[in-house]
Design a protein around this motif. Structure first.
Motif, PDB file in Angstrom:
ATOM      1  N   ALA A 146      -8.834   3.820   3.197  1.00 13.36           N
ATOM      2  CA  ALA A 146      -8.722   2.944   2.148  1.00 13.36           C
ATOM      3  C   ALA A 146      -8.139   1.496   2.787  1.00 13.36           C
ATOM      4  N   TRP A 147      -8.153   1.408   3.906  1.00 12.68           N
ATOM      5  CA  TRP A 147      -7.752   0.297   4.609  1.00 12.68           C
ATOM      6  C   TRP A 147      -8.705  -0.922   4.401  1.00 12.68           C
ATOM      7  N   THR A 148      -7.850  -1.859   3.992  1.00 16.06           N
ATOM      8  CA  THR A 148      -8.889  -3.037   3.683  1.00 16.06           C
ATOM      9  C   THR A 148      -8.067  -4.327   4.019  1.00 16.06           C
ATOM     10  N   GLU A 149      -8.621  -5.438   3.937  1.00 19.13           N
ATOM     11  CA  GLU A 149      -7.957  -6.914   3.990  1.00 19.13           C
ATOM     12  C   GLU A 149      -7.025  -6.533   2.716  1.00 19.13           C
ATOM     13  N   PRO A 150      -5.936  -7.711   2.647  1.00 14.45           N
ATOM     14  CA  PRO A 150      -5.083  -7.726   1.444  1.00 14.45           C
ATOM     15  C   PRO A 150      -5.768  -8.149   0.232  1.00 14.45           C
ATOM     16  N   VAL A 151      -5.516  -7.465  -1.023  1.00  9.75           N
ATOM     17  CA  VAL A 151      -6.360  -7.473  -2.128  1.00  9.75           C
ATOM     18  C   VAL A 151      -5.309  -7.841  -3.325  1.00  9.75           C
ATOM     19  N   GLY A 152      -5.907  -8.235  -4.370  1.00 11.48           N
ATOM     20  CA  GLY A 152      -4.972  -8.642  -5.633  1.00 11.48           C
ATOM     21  C   GLY A 152      -4.495  -7.444  -6.292  1.00 11.48           C
ATOM     22  N   ARG A 153      -5.379  -6.801  -7.025  1.00 11.60           N
ATOM     23  CA  ARG A 153      -5.123  -5.312  -7.766  1.00 11.60           C
ATOM     24  C   ARG A 153      -5.763  -4.337  -7.100  1.00 11.60           C
ATOM     25  N   ALA A 154      -4.902  -3.407  -7.224  1.00 11.12           N
ATOM     26  CA  ALA A 154      -5.417  -1.983  -6.719  1.00 11.12           C
ATOM     27  C   ALA A 154      -5.087  -0.840  -7.748  1.00 11.12           C
ATOM     28  N   LEU A 155      -5.972   0.201  -7.668  1.00 10.26           N
ATOM     29  CA  LEU A 155      -5.937   1.418  -8.506  1.00 10.26           C
ATOM     30  C   LEU A 155      -5.722   2.687  -7.804  1.00 10.26           C
ATOM     31  N   ASP A 156      -4.838   3.419  -7.920  1.00 12.22           N
ATOM     32  CA  ASP A 156      -4.517   4.606  -7.341  1.00 12.22           C
ATOM     33  C   ASP A 156      -4.780   5.822  -8.391  1.00 12.22           C
ATOM     34  N   LEU A 157      -5.958   6.348  -8.317  1.00 16.58           N
ATOM     35  CA  LEU A 157      -6.292   7.420  -9.433  1.00 16.58           C
ATOM     36  C   LEU A 157      -5.861   8.704  -9.213  1.00 16.58           C
ATOM     37  N   GLY A 158      -5.003   9.371  -9.654  1.00 20.19           N
ATOM     38  CA  GLY A 158      -4.491  10.612  -9.505  1.00 20.19           C
ATOM     39  C   GLY A 158      -3.454  10.621  -8.232  1.00 20.19           C
ATOM     40  N   THR A 159      -2.385   9.618  -8.501  1.00 21.10           N
ATOM     41  CA  THR A 159      -1.341   9.403  -7.340  1.00 21.10           C
ATOM     42  C   THR A 159      -0.767  10.500  -6.877  1.00 21.10           C
ATOM     43  N   GLY A 160      -0.443  11.533  -7.608  1.00 18.06           N
ATOM     44  CA  GLY A 160       0.273  12.462  -7.122  1.00 18.06           C
ATOM     45  C   GLY A 160       1.591  12.392  -6.543  1.00 18.06           C
ATOM     46  N   CYS A 161       2.056  12.524  -5.448  1.00 20.63           N
ATOM     47  CA  CYS A 161       3.536  12.340  -5.089  1.00 20.63           C
ATOM     48  C   CYS A 161       3.702  10.810  -4.623  1.00 20.63           C
ATOM     49  N   GLY A 162       2.507   9.868  -4.683  1.00 20.63           N
ATOM     50  CA  GLY A 162       2.713   8.715  -4.854  1.00 20.63           C
ATOM     51  C   GLY A 162       2.408   8.007  -3.239  1.00 20.63           C
ATOM     52  N   VAL A 163       1.698   8.695  -2.388  1.00 19.56           N
ATOM     53  CA  VAL A 163       1.870   8.508  -0.977  1.00 19.56           C
ATOM     54  C   VAL A 163       0.719   7.046  -0.738  1.00 19.56           C
ATOM     55  N   GLN A 164      -0.413   6.983  -1.521  1.00 24.78           N
ATOM     56  CA  GLN A 164      -1.369   6.134  -1.598  1.00 24.78           C
ATOM     57  C   GLN A 164      -0.712   4.661  -1.727  1.00 24.78           C
ATOM     58  N   VAL A 165       0.163   4.576  -2.826  1.00 27.63           N
ATOM     59  CA  VAL A 165       0.907   3.718  -3.007  1.00 27.63           C
ATOM     60  C   VAL A 165       1.757   2.786  -2.073  1.00 27.63           C
ATOM     61  N   LEU A 166       2.327   3.965  -1.286  1.00 26.20           N
ATOM     62  CA  LEU A 166       3.217   3.264  -0.126  1.00 26.20           C
ATOM     63  C   LEU A 166       2.366   2.476   0.719  1.00 26.20           C
ATOM     64  N   HIS A 167       1.074   2.886   0.980  1.00 32.11           N
ATOM     65  CA  HIS A 167       0.170   2.207   1.789  1.00 32.11           C
ATOM     66  C   HIS A 167      -0.098   1.110   1.257  1.00 32.11           C
ATOM     67  N   LEU A 168      -0.427   0.934  -0.014  1.00 28.26           N
ATOM     68  CA  LEU A 168      -1.305  -0.027  -0.617  1.00 28.26           C
ATOM     69  C   LEU A 168      -0.213  -1.280  -1.084  1.00 28.26           C
ATOM     70  N   ALA A 169       1.193  -0.601  -0.944  1.00 28.79           N
ATOM     71  CA  ALA A 169       2.210  -1.679  -1.535  1.00 28.79           C
ATOM     72  C   ALA A 169       2.237  -3.022  -0.873  1.00 28.79           C
ATOM     73  N   ASP A 170       2.067  -2.819   0.608  1.00 26.70           N
ATOM     74  CA  ASP A 170       2.046  -3.857   1.423  1.00 26.70           C
ATOM     75  C   ASP A 170       0.751  -5.064   1.447  1.00 26.70           C
ATOM     76  N   ARG A 171      -0.054  -4.372   0.982  1.00 28.12           N
ATOM     77  CA  ARG A 171      -1.534  -5.031   1.045  1.00 28.12           C
ATOM     78  C   ARG A 171      -1.989  -5.786  -0.481  1.00 28.12           C
ATOM     79  N   ALA A 172      -1.281  -4.947  -1.427  1.00 33.85           N
ATOM     80  CA  ALA A 172      -1.738  -5.367  -2.777  1.00 33.85           C
ATOM     81  C   ALA A 172      -0.833  -6.199  -3.645  1.00 33.85           C
TER      82      ALA A 172
END
Length: 506
Positions: free
Chosen positions: A159-185
């Motif tokens: 899921a690594w990309t350049e910075p984005v505006g809005r991101a959607l984490d479907l099925g976040t579970g324990c929330g780990v993907q948000v931790l990676h997205l928070a600096d880029r979205a």
């Protein structure tokens, strides 16, 4: 299980003070115990933490999940008990959750179980989940929240990309993907069908310093919580396990076969902004009499987006069932054989010969002629793989946009990092095989003939293939018309796989 913000902040400060981080845990345990823990073997780690120093106590309490003396941890025990994060058992306390450090890197996200090293601007985060289940533990609760692991790290890299505006984490579970997205979205919407998962995810985010206004958590299934909304990036480590029933929300959807992953892919374009990306982990069936690449390729073709699907592993039905029965610690239980047999019978009824695991990437490029590539990559690839996706899709598009005549008349350039290997008996005049191997990126290998190898040696981005082939024919005694007829198809495949690229004017 809701902890006041001031308690979460105190806990984080204590973790940092004591060194409850990936590096701190690795150094404290030592190589042998750390490697064993990556295999879910806890005995070496328990031995390594017997001395009871502050960091050892935190490792035992939060990671290994064993009781520690109530007098041992220098923590706000009463507040943690009131928040439901600890329980008192006689003279000991025991964690009700698994709370592990995690490393966030914009370059190479890693799993705590890998104990790798990353540099640059890494930061420490912490992930809150249910305690890990091990053989002999009680059965999982249906709303069990699984922790971060290898799949989480794989998706973070994908899921690594350049910075984005809005991101959607479907099925976040324990929330780990948000931790990676928070600096880029600028904003992340995180959804889950399991309300318990959202509660633990919020703890993960707050403990890791993610601003509350950055994340919008919503309860619901698949795209239900975001009707009509569009995003620059959609990511998901979904409940992709293919099983005859749905006992655990974190891994099973209740859909028949691989229909859940199919529908997840099909519906993604409705929620992508123009130019948006989607990155998913998925399972798919191998069915008797059907090519799995046609099956998955059909999913991608229906989206109207550029798409890339990669199979990283495939298991026969028995291996697959064993994997997921181990995951829920059911080996050795009274129900193990019955569930194993039922699962295999269900697969047999659908003609299943195997189950593939891999990733799927979509790009809403707006192209009237979207490209789709489906392949198998078993080798280790250069991380983060998400950084390579635009180049992969660009190469496929370029290869298939050119006619045979175009391929012969456009200057080509051998890609950076491509090396040639010749295989044969020592002293032989001619090799039995010639390989082109990528030392960077996806690290693909292609078997080529002497003509393609010769082209690879002389394609410098200045001279097109047509005159180069004429020179090669003269040197080898080959017929020029035959080379001009045969070579374009080989070149197209090599361009699509990134061994050659079209030279661009300076």
């Amino acid at each position: 299980m809701d902890a006041p913000s001031d308690l979460v902040l105190r806990l984080r400060d204590r973790f940092l003070e004591i060194g409850y981080t990936i590096d701190g845990v690795r150094d404290r345990l030592g190589d042998m115990a750390a490697t064993a823990l990556a295999r879910e073997e806890t005995v070496p780690a328990l031995r390594a933490t017997r001395e009871g120093d502050p960091l050892a106590v935190l490792i035992r309490l939060w990671w290994l999940g064993v009781p520690v003396s109530a007098a041992a941890p220098d923590l706000p025990l009463r507040d943690l008990i009131d928040a439901g994060l600890l329980v008192r058992v006689g003279d000991t306390v025991q964690a009700t959750v698994h709370l592990q450090p995690w490393t966030i890197s914009p370059i190479s996200p890693i799993s705590p179980s890998s104990y790798g090293s990353v540099g640059g601007t890494d930061r420490t985060a912490w992930v809150v989940s249910d305690r890990k289940v091990r053989p002999g533990d009680p059965a999982l609760r249906p709303d069990h929240v699984v922790g971060a692991g290898g799949a989480s790290a794989s998706l973070a890299q994908l899921a690594w990309t350049e910075p984005v505006g809005r991101a959607l984490d479907l099925g976040t579970g324990c929330g780990v993907q948000v931790l990676h997205l928070a600096d880029r979205a600028d904003q992340v919407v995180a959804t889950d069908v399991n309300p318990r998962a959202l509660r633990l995810a919020r703890l993960s985010w707050e403990l890791s310093g993610v601003p509350r206004q950055r994340v919008d958590a919503r309860e619901g299934s698949v795209y239900g919580p975001v009707p009509g909304e569009r995003f620059d990036l959609v990511v998901s480590n979904p409940p992709f396990v293919i099983s005859p029933d749905s006992r655990y929300a974190y891994r099973e959807s209740g859909f028949r076969g691989d229909e859940f992953c199919r529908d997840l892919i099909r519906q993604a374009p409705r929620h992508l902004c123009p130019g948006g990306h989607a990155r998913f982990l998925a399972n798919w069936l191998h069915v008797r009499g059907e090519d799995w690449q046609d099956r998955v390729g059909g999913w991608l073709t229906e989206t109207g987006c550029d798409g890339w699907a990669v199979q990283r592993d495939v298991q026969d039905p028995a291996e697959y069932v064993e994997l997921w029965l181990r995951d829920s610690a059911e080996q050795g239980t009274a129900a193990y054989r019955e569930r194993y047999d039922e699962w295999l019978s269900w697969f047999e009824s659908m003609g299943v010969t195997g189950v593939g695991f891999g990733w799927i990437a979509l790009h809403d490029s707006g192209s009237p002629n979207p490209v789709v590539r489906v392949e198998e990559l078993r080798q280790q690839v250069e991380s983060p793989v998400g950084a390579h996706i635009p180049n992969v899709l660009r190469a496929v598009k370029a290869a298939h946009a050119m006619t045979d005549e175009d391929l012969l008349d456009v200057p080509l350039l051998i890609a950076d990092g491509v090396v040639e290997e010749r295989v044969g008996p020592p002293g032989a005049d001619d090799p039995s095989r010639i390989l082109l191997r990528q030392t960077r990126g996806l690290r693909r290998t292609a078997a080529v003939g002497t003509v393609e190898a010769a082209l690879a040696g002389v394609c410098d981005g200045e001279i097109p293939a047509r005159p180069l082939l004429a020179a090669i024919a003269e040197l080898t005694g080959a017929e020029p018309p035959e080379l001009l007829r045969r070579v374009p198809a080989e070149l197209r495949a090599l361009v699509a796989e990134g061994f050659f690229r079209v030279a661009t004017p300076d």
